[in-house]
Design a protein around this motif. Structure first.
Motif, mmCIF file in Angstrom:
data_model
loop_
_atom_site.group_PDB
_atom_site.id
_atom_site.type_symbol
_atom_site.label_atom_id
_atom_site.label_comp_id
_atom_site.label_asym_id
_atom_site.label_seq_id
_atom_site.Cartn_x
_atom_site.Cartn_y
_atom_site.Cartn_z
ATOM 1 N N ILE A 1 0.841 -1.200 0.000
ATOM 2 C CA ILE A 1 0.000 0.000 0.000
ATOM 3 C C ILE A 1 0.877 1.252 0.000
ATOM 4 C CG2 ILE A 1 -1.725 1.323 1.289
ATOM 5 C CD1 ILE A 1 -2.867 -1.311 2.294
ATOM 6 N N ILE A 2 1.944 1.231 0.795
ATOM 7 C CA ILE A 2 2.883 2.369 0.808
ATOM 8 C C ILE A 2 3.547 2.530 -0.557
ATOM 9 C CG2 ILE A 2 5.038 3.233 1.788
ATOM 10 C CD1 ILE A 2 4.228 1.860 4.423
ATOM 11 N N LEU A 3 3.998 1.409 -1.142
ATOM 12 C CA LEU A 3 4.649 1.453 -2.442
ATOM 13 C C LEU A 3 3.727 2.019 -3.506
ATOM 14 C CD1 LEU A 3 7.074 0.620 -4.286
ATOM 15 C CD2 LEU A 3 5.918 -1.594 -4.565
ATOM 16 N N PHE A 4 2.488 1.523 -3.542
ATOM 17 C CA PHE A 4 1.547 1.955 -4.572
ATOM 18 C C PHE A 4 1.105 3.401 -4.372
ATOM 19 C CE2 PHE A 4 0.133 -2.741 -4.819
ATOM 20 C CZ PHE A 4 1.189 -3.028 -5.653
ATOM 21 N N SER A 5 0.778 3.775 -3.125
ATOM 22 C CA SER A 5 0.174 5.087 -2.871
ATOM 23 C C SER A 5 1.186 6.221 -2.803
ATOM 24 C CB SER A 5 -0.635 5.055 -1.573
ATOM 25 O OG SER A 5 0.210 4.821 -0.460
ATOM 26 N N GLN A 6 2.440 5.921 -2.469
ATOM 27 C CA GLN A 6 3.423 6.981 -2.267
ATOM 28 C C GLN A 6 4.525 6.994 -3.328
ATOM 29 O OE1 GLN A 6 2.705 9.214 0.048
ATOM 30 N NE2 GLN A 6 0.936 7.984 0.651
ATOM 31 N N TYR A 7 5.063 5.844 -3.674
ATOM 32 C CA TYR A 7 6.211 5.804 -4.580
ATOM 33 C C TYR A 7 5.805 5.641 -6.049
ATOM 34 C CZ TYR A 7 9.091 5.297 -0.386
ATOM 35 O OH TYR A 7 9.691 5.500 0.819
ATOM 36 N N LEU A 8 4.726 4.914 -6.294
ATOM 37 C CA LEU A 8 4.334 4.629 -7.676
ATOM 38 C C LEU A 8 3.095 5.401 -8.118
ATOM 39 C CD1 LEU A 8 4.791 0.737 -7.750
ATOM 40 C CD2 LEU A 8 6.458 2.512 -8.338
ATOM 41 N N ARG A 9 2.628 6.335 -7.306
ATOM 42 C CA ARG A 9 1.346 6.984 -7.592
ATOM 43 C C ARG A 9 1.385 7.811 -8.879
ATOM 44 N NH1 ARG A 9 0.713 12.140 -3.492
ATOM 45 N NH2 ARG A 9 2.802 12.998 -3.755
ATOM 46 N N LEU A 10 2.552 8.303 -9.278
ATOM 47 C CA LEU A 10 2.650 9.128 -10.480
ATOM 48 C C LEU A 10 3.176 8.348 -11.683
ATOM 49 C CD1 LEU A 10 4.029 12.436 -8.934
ATOM 50 C CD2 LEU A 10 1.666 11.816 -9.450
ATOM 51 N N ILE A 11 3.259 7.038 -11.552
ATOM 52 C CA ILE A 11 3.692 6.194 -12.661
ATOM 53 C C ILE A 11 2.458 5.642 -13.368
ATOM 54 C CG2 ILE A 11 4.906 4.069 -13.303
ATOM 55 C CD1 ILE A 11 6.811 4.557 -11.013
ATOM 56 N N PRO A 12 2.236 5.996 -14.621
ATOM 57 C CA PRO A 12 1.020 5.548 -15.316
ATOM 58 C C PRO A 12 1.172 4.133 -15.874
ATOM 59 C CG PRO A 12 2.292 6.979 -16.743
ATOM 60 C CD PRO A 12 3.042 6.930 -15.445
ATOM 61 N N VAL A 13 0.025 3.496 -16.057
ATOM 62 C CA VAL A 13 -0.030 2.170 -16.671
ATOM 63 C C VAL A 13 -0.794 2.301 -17.986
ATOM 64 C CG1 VAL A 13 -0.898 -0.185 -16.438
ATOM 65 C CG2 VAL A 13 0.050 1.008 -14.444
#
Length: 599
Positions: A226-238
């Motif tokens: 949850i930390i990885l997705f919400s904080q570190y990867l939140r601006l990486i688009p899929v």
């Protein structure tokens, strides 16, 4: 079903890689801390479904915990099918109350669910000699779940809870719709709200620790994801395929990690637990550490649950109301704190008095319905889902409205709800580590309105927080210290003084209103005028809190509306109030400057 709603086709918001001219009406591309979707925004339908499902999973663990705890006092330890029906009922009622709250109540994106504030008085009532379960109900070999004797044993206890909750909920209805809660709000400032909201998260550290401690590895995995997705990867688009009128095939970039981090974290951890279960890596012995991480711990519930069930109101009997009333009071205090936390995390103006009055009144109606449907509990604003708004940056009330319909569906389709009971306990514990921390931080953020260089304010907040952790903890470790000889009084005192939010909120309220201090120092000037300032730049209070379906427009033509505390004021009345507040603030600014120059 909402008024003043901004339609969105899924490419006009920060969830997708649109250009600067195509973005949500209440968030700038350079301001990443504001919500991607504000209260009045409507995400595309397919995204709404996933986000609503995420909120359902966020509330799932706490909601199903309530009937499972109550089952011990109701003599239902060995009747898993009835436990499943109780779970269906509480989800059904929570969905109804969520729809009522979002549509006619506070109108913020706030989910309704069961309340732990009523679990303690309910268990206190069921532990009295009159209602203590017979010894034979504790022995699985002696329990015949279809026996009329056994059915009467648990139903008589449920009727007692039903009547108590229904009578006590009348108080909440009166406090809300009479405007009394709005009157009290004039004495409530940041130094009351901050400890109350913070303690919602801080007081649940034990619950989070117990669930996370069932397998720290899985809990750490869930929290880490949850930390990885919400904080570190939140601006990486899929990249995802999409269609448009101009182009048949188009590749858009979807910011899935920002909008659905909780759902993704739970799903991945759940899958890991499933793989570890089928390969028998996790211990199958219930006495060994890590057994609760298996996905087959509650597998029998799925096979026993019916495909379709319709919860219905049941009879009630003479209630034991006094203890439940104390829980209702604590629930109201917690809900007011949740309203302010939800408004802050969703980018909405602080809720006005008429909206708070409606919110508390609708919660009272929700508790009345919960009692009538035999859940053994009431309803309140769900703090876990308020925290989810700050993590996902999705604060659309349309999503919460859809979550309400989803909970009604899950309450009617027994097998679907039973499947999700297989979510391992440590997965829920890992989610709690994130959720409760965000709630605590949201409460502390209210202190930005006050002068925290003031020793007065530091004392009020510090003493309120620490005392609210010490006093309930000491009383729970020393039962019987509050015995007065009157059973009803003992129940009230025990519930009040073992509820962290009540102790912290009461101390903050009392000290802030009795210790001398200027309005500027206490943060009341900024607190009371913030929604007027925000209405110039973003959403106005009437955009968020007015009643839907043109009801507000119709009522504003009636002169008697100004005397109804839960009805929105007319627009010109709102502007006059804002102007008066600004005038008072300017006056106080000049007065403070003069005093400073004299000093």
């Amino acid at each position: 079903a909402m008024d003043s709603v901004k339609e969105s086709n899924g490419h006009d918001n920060l969830a997708f890689d649109a250009d600067k001219s195509n973005r949500s009406g209440c968030v700038a591309e350079e301001d990443r801390n504001k919500p991607t979707y504000c209260v009045t925004d409507v995400p595309p339908w397919y995204l709404c479904i996933f986000l609503a499902f995420q909120h359902y999973l966020t509330a799932f663990g706490a909601i199903i915990a309530i009937p499972l705890i109550l089952s011990e006092g109701l003599c239902l330890q060995h009747d898993t099918l009835t436990q499943s029906l109780l779970i269906n009922s509480i989800f059904f009622v929570s969905g109804l109350c969520t729809i009522l709250q979002v549509t006619f109540g506070i109108r913020l994106p706030i989910l309704q669910g069961g309340t732990f504030a009523l679990v303690t008085p309910a268990m206190a009532v069921l532990s009295t000699p009159e209602w203590k379960c017979p010894a034979w109900t504790q022995n699985a070999s002696l329990v015949n779940t279809s026996s009329p004797v056994f059915i009467e044993e648990w139903q008589s206890r449920m009727r007692t809870l039903q009547g108590s909750i229904m009578v006590a909920s009348v108080l909440q209805i009166l406090v809300g719709f009479s405007g009394l809660i709005g009157f009290l709000m004039r004495f409530i400032g940041p130094l009351t709200i901050a400890p109350t909201v913070s303690l919602i998260g801080l007081s649940l550290y034990d619950s989070g620790g117990v669930k996370a401690g069932s397998h720290w590895g899985i809990s750490a995995l869930t929290a880490g994801l949850i930390i990885l997705f919400s904080q570190y990867l939140r601006l990486i688009p899929v990249p995802v395929p999409s269609c448009s009128k101009t182009e048949k095939r188009k590749i858009s970039k979807f910011y899935v990690f920002q909008t659905m981090p909780i759902l993704l974290g739970i799903a991945v951890s759940w899958l890991v637990c499933y793989l570890l279960t089928i390969f028998d890596v996790l211990p199958s012995d219930p006495t060994r550490y890590g057994h609760l991480a298996r996905t087959d711990v509650k597998g029998n519930v799925v096979s026993q649950a019916s495909w379709f069930t319709l919860p219905y109101p049941g009879p009630s009997s003479q209630p034991a109301v006094v203890g439940i009333l104390a829980g209702i009071i604590c629930s109201m205090a917690e809900s007011v704190g949740d309203y302010y936390a939800c408004a802050r995390l969703s980018g909405a103006p602080p809720p006005p008095k008429h909206a708070i009055s409606r919110g508390i009144g609708v919660e009272g109606l929700g508790s009345l319905l919960a009692g009538a449907f035999g859940t053994g509990n009431g309803t309140t604003s769900f703090s876990e889902n308020v925290a989810a708004l700050g993590i996902t940056k999705v604060a659309s009330r349309t999503v919460i409205l859809l979550s309400g319909f989803l909970m009604i569906l899950m309450g009617m389709v027994g097998k679907i709800g039973a499947i999700f009971t297989t979510i391992p306990t440590p997965v829920i514990g890992g989610m709690f580590l994130i959720m409760f921390g965000v709630i605590s931080a949201a409460g502390i953020s209210n202190l930005q309105f006050t002068d925290m260089n003031s020793s007065r304010n530091i004392f009020v907040f510090g003493f309120s927080i620490f005392s609210a952790l010490v006093i309930p903890n000491w009383i729970m470790k020393n039962p019987g210290v509050l015995e007065t000889g009157v059973k009803e009084v003992d129940q009230v005192l025990n519930v009040l003084f073992t509820t962290h939010m009540f102790v912290g909120g009461f101390l903050g309220f009392f000290l802030d209103n009795t210790i001398p201090g200027t309005k500027r120092e206490r943060g009341l000037l900024t607190w009371n005028t913030e929604h007027c300032e925000d209405s110039r730049n973003a959403l106005a209070p009437e955009d968020v809190y007015n009643l839907p379906f043109g009801i507000t427009t119709c009522l504003q033509t009636r002169s008697w509306v100004r005397y109804v505390p839960f009805c929105p004021p007319t627009n010109h009345m709102t502007e006059d109030v804002c102007d008066r507040k600004r005038g008072r603030q300017d006056s106080n600014d000049n007065s403070d400057s003069f005093q400073d120059s004299v000093v």
